[in-house]
Design a protein around this motif. Structure first.
Motif, short mmCIF file in Angstrom:
data_model
loop_
_atom_site.label_atom_id
_atom_site.label_comp_id
_atom_site.label_asym_id
_atom_site.label_seq_id
_atom_site.Cartn_x
_atom_site.Cartn_y
_atom_site.Cartn_z
N ASP A 103 -5.41 2.79 2.25
CA ASP A 103 -4.74 3.47 3.35
C ASP A 103 -4.92 4.97 3.18
O ASP A 103 -5.03 5.46 2.05
N SER A 109 6.94 4.18 -1.21
CA SER A 109 7.48 3.11 -0.36
C SER A 109 6.38 2.17 0.11
O SER A 109 6.60 0.96 0.24
N ARG A 110 5.18 2.71 0.37
CA ARG A 110 4.07 1.84 0.77
C ARG A 110 3.63 0.95 -0.38
O ARG A 110 3.23 -0.19 -0.16
N SER A 113 6.25 -2.43 -2.02
CA SER A 113 6.54 -3.25 -0.84
C SER A 113 5.57 -4.42 -0.84
O SER A 113 4.82 -4.62 -1.80
N GLN A 116 2.76 -4.06 3.82
CA GLN A 116 2.59 -4.27 5.25
C GLN A 116 2.08 -3.03 5.97
O GLN A 116 1.53 -3.14 7.07
N ASP A 117 2.21 -1.85 5.36
CA ASP A 117 1.73 -0.63 5.99
C ASP A 117 0.33 -0.22 5.54
O ASP A 117 -0.20 0.79 6.01
N GLU A 119 -3.63 -0.31 5.44
CA GLU A 119 -4.50 -0.56 6.59
C GLU A 119 -5.60 -1.59 6.31
O GLU A 119 -5.89 -2.43 7.16
#
Length: 131
Positions: A103, A109-110, A113, A116-117, A119
């Motif tokens: 990404d 936070s990315r 997890s 899901q964020d 790419e």
């Protein structure tokens, strides 16, 4: 189209080591791999996917989950379009399919997890640790 391919998985006994590689291709000329943050995520049987480690495009920002801190090391070689995850002192609870993801943005936070964020994703490589 960015493509990520993981390799290096396999079966190892508890206490052993493996090095995973994530090789990327298909970057647009203005956004080569060195622009991207890369993360490793894993999914164990019957469990949700979780973040393992991430490295920012600047090379000087890292994140590790508490469960792997001190045992795993993430690194990148942008000249080879490859990110590595050196895994030492493996434990049976490390058994999972390991995925790499890319990404343009790095954040704890990315990483911390299910990803899901993120790419772009690879198809994963299986790591099995026996006791």
């Amino acid at each position: 189209q960015v493509q990520l391919v993981e390799s290096g998985g396999g079966s190892v006994q508890s206490g052993g080591s493996l090095r995973l590689s994530c090789t990327a291709s298909g970057f647009a000329p203005d956004y080569m791999m060195d622009y991207y943050a890369i993360g490793w995520f894993r999914q164990a049987p019957g469990k949700e996917r979780e973040g393992v480690s991430c490295i920012a495009n600047s090379h000087d920002l890292y994140w590790y989950s508490d469960s792997v801190k001190g045992r795993f090391t993430i690194s990148r070689d942008d000249a080879k379009n490859t990110v590595y995850l050196q895994m030492n002192n493996l434990k049976p609870e490390d058994t999972a399919v390991y995925y790499c993801a890319a990404d343009l943005f790095f954040s704890v936070s990315r990483c911390n997890s299910q990803g899901q964020d993120m790419e772009h994703w690879g198809k994963g490589t299986l790591v099995t640790v026996s006791s």
